[in-house]
Design an enzyme around this catalytic site. Sequence first.
Site, PDB file in Angstrom:
ATOM      1  CG  HIS A 501      -1.576   0.889   1.347  1.00  0.00           C
ATOM      2  ND1 HIS A 501      -3.238   1.225   1.088  1.00  0.00           N
ATOM      3  CD2 HIS A 501      -1.554   2.327   2.093  1.00  0.00           C
ATOM      4  CE1 HIS A 501      -3.430   2.174   1.591  1.00  0.00           C
ATOM      5  NE2 HIS A 501      -2.275   3.218   1.802  1.00  0.00           N
ATOM      6  CD  GLU A 502       1.680   3.582   3.475  1.00  0.00           C
ATOM      7  OE1 GLU A 502       2.002   5.065   2.864  1.00  0.00           O
ATOM      8  OE2 GLU A 502       0.359   3.825   4.511  1.00  0.00           O
ATOM      9  CG  HIS A 505       0.233   5.874  -0.500  1.00  0.00           C
ATOM     10  ND1 HIS A 505      -0.274   6.941  -1.633  1.00  0.00           N
ATOM     11  CD2 HIS A 505       0.106   5.663   0.596  1.00  0.00           C
ATOM     12  CE1 HIS A 505      -2.079   6.997  -0.294  1.00  0.00           C
ATOM     13  NE2 HIS A 505      -1.814   5.986   0.743  1.00  0.00           N
ATOM     14  CG  HIS A 508      -0.209   8.831  -6.773  1.00  0.00           C
ATOM     15  ND1 HIS A 508      -1.201   9.187  -5.714  1.00  0.00           N
ATOM     16  CD2 HIS A 508       0.055   9.708  -8.054  1.00  0.00           C
ATOM     17  CE1 HIS A 508      -1.628   9.349  -6.600  1.00  0.00           C
ATOM     18  NE2 HIS A 508      -1.542  10.037  -7.996  1.00  0.00           N
TER      19      HIS A 508
HETATM   20 ZN   LIG Z   1      -2.269   5.397   2.337  1.00  0.00          ZN
END
Ligand SMILES: [Zn+2]
Length: 717
Positions: A501-502, A505, A508
């Site tokens: 998940h991190e 980011h 992204h």
């Molecule tokens: Zn998050």
Amino acid sequence: MSFKSLFAAAGIAACLVAGATHATEMKSKNANPLLAPWTGPYGGVPPFDQAKVEHLKPALEAGMAENLAEVDRIAANPEPATFENTIAALERTGRALDRVGTIYGIYTSTLNDDAVQAVEREMEPQLAAFNDQITQNEALFKRIEAVYAAREKSGLTPEQQRLTWLYYTNFVRAGAKLDADAKRQLTEINQKLAALYTQFSQNVLADENEGQLVITDAADLAGLPESVRAGAAQIAESRGKKGQWVIANTRSSVEPFLTYSDRRDLREKVWRMFVSRGDNGGATDNNAIVSEILQLRAQRAKLLGYETHAHWRLENAMAKNPERAMKLMEAVWTPAVARVKEEVADMQAIADKEGAGLEIEPWDYRYYAEKVRKAKYDLDETEITPYMQLENLREGMFYMAKELFGFHFKPVDAAKGVSVYHPDVRVWEVNDAAGQLVGLWYFDPYARKGKRSGAWMSPYRTQERFDGDVRTIVSNNANFVKGQPGEPVLVSWKDAEVLFHEFGHALHGLSSNVNYPSVSGTRVARDYVEFPSQVLEHWLPTPEILDQYALHYQTGKPIPKELVEKIERADKFNQGFDTVEFLSSALIDMKLHLAGGRPIDPDKFERETLAALGMPSEIVMRHRTPQFMHVFAGDGYSAGYYSYLWSDTLTADAWEAFTEAGGPWDKAVAKRMRDHVFSVGNTIDPADGYRAFRGRDAGIDALMRKRGFPVPETAKK
Ligand SMILES: [Zn+2]
């Protein structure tokens, strides 16, 4: 420019807007190292080797002064306002403050001691006042307004038009159109709020640092797996209790204890300690602070012309208004509560069969859920962990980044002169398929004193191109317990999901391909920013990742197929609990901020609202009000905790774009996702970006399938 409150949609860390490499050179001989442009390889890197806590305050003050002077020059320009001499000019300002803000953010989140806390208490109200000074600059706002009015007829690119819209709306939303008296009131409110946010979070931290369950008799460890015992022993040692065991008052310590401890009395004790953070009376009690924050937020919303704080907050979110966010939450709430009833019945059956003679209480949920999982799916979490080696999973993430994004990671050569703020931090350079530098990735994986709990991403410098090519620097942070030297660090399945998940980011940020820093990377709407990160969690359970990277730490063998199948079958297990635990917090957050200015007793409000919602008595909110850091340690996620669910609606639907096509590694779908989601920052409306990727809007049906809830008739296509 450095508008902490205006452009703080980075979404992940309380971090000032990251900077770039080309501000005016400091002339002074005793220049504060935090103010100087970053030097060294990769277009300059943060000067961690020179940074000290005592540099923070003077550097923040000098950075703010410089930024105000820059803004005054733009406001005083005698030429008519143009995009170039106003908006682009503003994008060039505040570079020194950006650089200081990056280091300040790292100190407050990962090196937080008494000295840093004192700086925070002093500087947060000043930073709030600084923001207001800029947005209340009338001459400046007149120029922004003029560029905004002419935006469609002055030959601007779509990105420039959106940036202009963003400046204009953010200034208006921050009170630029108010009269002098209202502006004064607003500034007062913002400074009071900044001080209260700092106090709130320092109180929670104090309760987390001080609360503990000390175990002196090994018999009281009954049920705990070896890894949990070892962790508790290590915490005890670090607190001067060698030979004993300590369960700290933090999520990472409490949740495993509640899952495995056979001692119901101790589970209850630990549970009560954890859910009472910020709610114990005395010096660290947050109830009065919460009431005051809510009053001030309501006053501010009224001043700005909004019905409530929630209406003000959501205007620029993808949801646009609280009603749409509430509608989504309510649609999911009812089936989630129904699922909890089934989960509790399964647990009660096991407890009855064991002759436990009890009714499931909140401190029993995790414990009996684990037993149900074993009984129903024959899945034991401790069987998975030996395959989850942190460093291998990191390699797996790099593989995913290569396959989906064409990124190649390689460790930064020690001789290159890239310094770090702690010896545990490592740095990789990221290149694209053509060998061009994309940026740097800093990785800070281990827990230590002074580091805030949880996991997060923060950008140190955002990608931009309007004044020369600036490559991004991003970081991932987590709180894994560091093993003995030479021993692999093993993590849970849940932790592995958080890692992916991190890293989402981070990707992204790394994928950003825009011109202007204020719309770069993760600076997107709060309820959109979790989508790119959540979607990448789906690649962890793919055979390509597990077969190559989930290797047993002793035998080196890949995780067995049967175990993977069990994980897949148990995929929707406990979704009632997860969803209700989250949604109860999200609903309370929204309802607190829809309640307007009436005086609120947080404990009473929470009790009555949950009763009215039909909250199952076996579950407690994931974040109770007096400890709800997302909502009361800053404005960031206030009336915004729903964002995770909103984003998950997109996530579930986006994942189906892959499964409907050639599967997780489908190159064409991956390219569409890069082109329309990951690389565009905030240069387009997120709803348009999503539509360009998917060919249509996302409905609720994929989300319901993902969680194993019935798909409502109205959502069926
Ligand atoms: Zn998050």
